[in-house]
Design a protein around this motif. Structure first.
Motif, PDB file in Angstrom:
ATOM      1  N   ASP A 190     -10.764   0.033 -43.861  1.00 18.26           N
ATOM      2  CA  ASP A 190     -12.160  -0.343 -43.507  1.00 18.26           C
ATOM      3  C   ASP A 190     -12.496  -1.550 -42.928  1.00 18.26           C
ATOM      4  O   ASP A 190     -12.956  -1.822 -44.374  1.00 18.26           O
ATOM      5  N   GLN A 191     -12.809  -1.228 -42.319  1.00 17.12           N
ATOM      6  CA  GLN A 191     -13.164  -3.677 -41.380  1.00 17.12           C
ATOM      7  C   GLN A 191     -14.082  -3.481 -42.283  1.00 17.12           C
ATOM      8  O   GLN A 191     -14.726  -4.457 -43.130  1.00 17.12           O
ATOM      9  N   TYR A 192     -15.523  -2.608 -41.798  1.00 22.51           N
ATOM     10  CA  TYR A 192     -16.877  -2.481 -42.314  1.00 22.51           C
ATOM     11  C   TYR A 192     -17.008  -3.034 -44.128  1.00 22.51           C
ATOM     12  O   TYR A 192     -17.064  -4.110 -44.845  1.00 22.51           O
ATOM     13  N   ARG A 219     -17.425  -6.897 -46.923  1.00 13.56           N
ATOM     14  CA  ARG A 219     -18.600  -6.639 -47.065  1.00 13.56           C
ATOM     15  C   ARG A 219     -17.490  -7.528 -48.408  1.00 13.56           C
ATOM     16  O   ARG A 219     -18.574  -8.171 -49.276  1.00 13.56           O
ATOM     17  N   LYS A 220     -16.960  -7.118 -48.955  1.00 10.30           N
ATOM     18  CA  LYS A 220     -16.054  -7.355 -50.399  1.00 10.30           C
ATOM     19  C   LYS A 220     -15.414  -9.147 -50.159  1.00 10.30           C
ATOM     20  O   LYS A 220     -16.080  -9.785 -51.060  1.00 10.30           O
ATOM     21  N   LEU A 234     -16.803 -13.536 -51.960  1.00 10.44           N
ATOM     22  CA  LEU A 234     -16.954 -15.112 -51.772  1.00 10.44           C
ATOM     23  C   LEU A 234     -18.664 -15.938 -51.457  1.00 10.44           C
ATOM     24  O   LEU A 234     -18.607 -16.491 -50.463  1.00 10.44           O
ATOM     25  N   SER A 235     -19.638 -15.374 -51.960  1.00  6.98           N
ATOM     26  CA  SER A 235     -21.082 -15.616 -51.772  1.00  6.98           C
ATOM     27  C   SER A 235     -21.374 -17.001 -52.186  1.00  6.98           C
ATOM     28  O   SER A 235     -22.327 -18.182 -51.577  1.00  6.98           O
ATOM     29  N   PHE A 236     -20.746 -17.329 -53.529  1.00  6.27           N
ATOM     30  CA  PHE A 236     -21.048 -18.874 -54.200  1.00  6.27           C
ATOM     31  C   PHE A 236     -20.804 -19.765 -52.662  1.00  6.27           C
ATOM     32  O   PHE A 236     -20.652 -21.523 -52.841  1.00  6.27           O
ATOM     33  N   LYS A 266     -11.385 -14.442 -43.379  1.00  5.34           N
ATOM     34  CA  LYS A 266     -11.278 -13.888 -42.902  1.00  5.34           C
ATOM     35  C   LYS A 266     -10.269 -13.787 -41.964  1.00  5.34           C
ATOM     36  O   LYS A 266      -9.005 -13.114 -41.597  1.00  5.34           O
ATOM     37  N   LYS A 267     -10.275 -14.766 -41.242  1.00  7.60           N
ATOM     38  CA  LYS A 267      -8.833 -15.384 -40.214  1.00  7.60           C
ATOM     39  C   LYS A 267      -7.068 -15.106 -41.100  1.00  7.60           C
ATOM     40  O   LYS A 267      -6.750 -14.761 -40.438  1.00  7.60           O
ATOM     41  N   ALA A 268      -7.552 -15.975 -42.374  1.00 13.17           N
ATOM     42  CA  ALA A 268      -5.714 -15.737 -42.846  1.00 13.17           C
ATOM     43  C   ALA A 268      -5.692 -13.705 -43.765  1.00 13.17           C
ATOM     44  O   ALA A 268      -4.989 -13.265 -43.040  1.00 13.17           O
ATOM     45  N   VAL A 269      -7.159 -12.966 -43.735  1.00 11.33           N
ATOM     46  CA  VAL A 269      -6.869 -11.785 -43.930  1.00 11.33           C
ATOM     47  C   VAL A 269      -5.958 -11.420 -42.808  1.00 11.33           C
ATOM     48  O   VAL A 269      -5.292 -10.186 -42.698  1.00 11.33           O
TER      49      VAL A 269
END
Length: 462
Positions: A275-277, A281-282, A287-289, A298-301
């Protein structure tokens, strides 16, 4: 007709204003409808008795609550060939014993209850109809409607004629938690988990919005039961021998790719997507820091480039300069993200690289929770298992556009035979068995000692 018109004219003359007149006219037509329907039902019962070769035993009274009021009528209890006792009128109308609400009333009240609290629904019913209903009765209506939907769904699966053969079928699943009422578990706060699956054949535009084609939703408090219902629905409505199943979930416990494969083992091919959502979120959480690396990650994934993902993870780790507890937590977050991506990498692979067409609606199961969570979770609401199960059935039926049809479903009234009752009574299962009574026991104390001794003084007393 002339008498009704003249009575309405008298009401208009005697009323102080139009509001008072309208209320009186509403009561008038409600009483006329109830009286006319009661008479009609009794006439229908008489015709059913004449057309059948039966023996009339007695006439019993019954009351049914309709939207326009309370209808009381009498119908005949008859004995059919073979000793069966049955109410012909009840069987003809599909009215079950000890049920007092009409199908339309059940559909309307349960439909209102699926969008508002029971006290509000009771107030709305009392305000807009001539009937009186408390919030406890609304709860009873919800449970009765849920039971009828259960029976209807089971009968609907058995009566299915013809199967669809789509090229692609989409299947999603997810779960959310709801509070359980405290008095059911010794005042300790616990959660009940609602398991939801949705099936659809694609997506189409409806004006500026998009909608799922032939969507069907199944919800349950028991995941195994929900899976069983999904499997039965697929077998009853689809021929999947030439169909590609595209499934999607967050890959949590109970929603792995293997689980969806079990639901449709005879399909041509299965492709499972993460699921993309939950994936977004993960990535944002781990990577919030370092916000600068979220977009390139995101582009690489999404381009399914593991080498680039590895480079970004190394870059993020190299930017952690401090060796304190915060630095250790950041490194731990990176390791968790790497393990998460490795574990789900095959399910992140884009649809183009797999050679299938992925619908834009895949992942809508998460957003479609809103219809359920707004009713079940807002304002700290809690539920009993029975009440929550019934409400889930009602919301499912609404979402599947089958609530009114489920209430229309006719259940045959039960027949009973006096022969069975006679056999049970002959067994004397419920008769009281008298225990043998011995009576009063008599005795005396034998004095084998001087009267001045303890046993001698005791013998004098008795």
């Amino acid at each position: 007709m002339t008498e009704i018109v003249s009575e309405i004219v008298e009401i208009l003359k005697s009323s102080n204003d139009l509001l008072e007149a309208e209320l009186k006219i509403l009561r008038l037509f409600s009483s006329l409808l109830c009286e006319a329907l009661g008479t009609s039902l009794e006439q229908l019962d008489q015709e059913l008795e004449k057309d059948a070769n039966v023996k009339v035993l007695r006439r019993d009274q019954r009351t049914i609550q309709f939207l326009f009021g309370e209808v009381t009528f009498k119908r005949r209890l008859v004995e059919e060939t073979g000793g069966y006792h049955v109410y012909l009128l009840d069987r003809h109308l599909g009215i079950k014993p000890r049920k007092r609400y009409s199908p339309l009333l059940l559909a309307r009240v349960s439909g209102l209850a699926s969008k508002g609290v029971m006290r509000t629904v009771a107030s709305e019913v009392n305000l807009l109809t001539p009937i009186s209903m408390s919030h406890q009765k609304v709860a009873g209506v919800i449970k009765e409607a849920g039971a009828r939907i259960d029976n209807y769904q089971q009968q609907g699966i058995n009566d299915t004629v013809g199967k669809n053969k789509p090229m692609i079928l989409y299947l999603e699943g997810d779960a959310f938690s709801v509070k359980q009422q405290a008095f059911h578990h010794n005042r300790q706060i616990r959660n009940l988990f609602v398991h939801r699956f949705q099936i659809y054949e694609g997506i189409r535009k409806n004006g500026k919005r998009r909608e799922l084609i032939n969507r069907h939703i199944i919800s349950s408090l028991d995941r195994q039961q929900a899976m069983k219902e999904v499997s039965e629905y697929l077998q009853a409505h689809y021929d999947l021998k030439k169909t590609i199943i595209i499934s999607g979930s967050d890959n949590g416990s109970g929603y792995e790719a293997e689980v969806f494969k079990e639901l449709a083992p005879d399909c041509l091919k299965q492709e499972h997507f993460l699921d993309q959502y939950h994936l977004n979120r993960k990535l944002q959480e781990r990577l919030s820091f370092d916000f600068e690396l979220i977009k390139p990650m995101k582009k690489a994934v999404y381009s399914w480039n593991w080498d680039q993902v590895r480079v970004i993870l190394d870059t993020a780790e190299s930017r952690i300069t401090k060796e304190d507890q915060a630095g250790q937590e950041k490194r731990m977050a990176l390791r968790k993200l790497e393990n998460y991506l490795k574990r789900n990498w095959q399910y992140i692979k884009p649809a183009k690289l797999r050679g299938v067409k992925k619908a834009n609606g895949l992942g809508s199961c998460e957003s479609n929770h809103r219809r359920y969570t707004y009713r079940l979770k807002r304002q700290g609401r809690s539920w009993s298992k029975a009440g929550l199960k019934a409400m889930l059935r009602i919301i499912d039926a609404q979402q599947n556009e089958g609530l009114v049809e489920a209430m229309r479903f006719k259940e045959l009234a039960k027949r009973f035979t006096h022969q069975v009752k006679d056999k049970l009574s002959s067994l004397k299962l419920f008769e009281k068995v008298q225990a043998p009574h011995i009576g009063v026991l008599q005795g005396r104390i034998v004095q084998d000692a001087p009267s001045s001794s303890a046993i001698g003084r005791l013998a004098k007393i008795f």
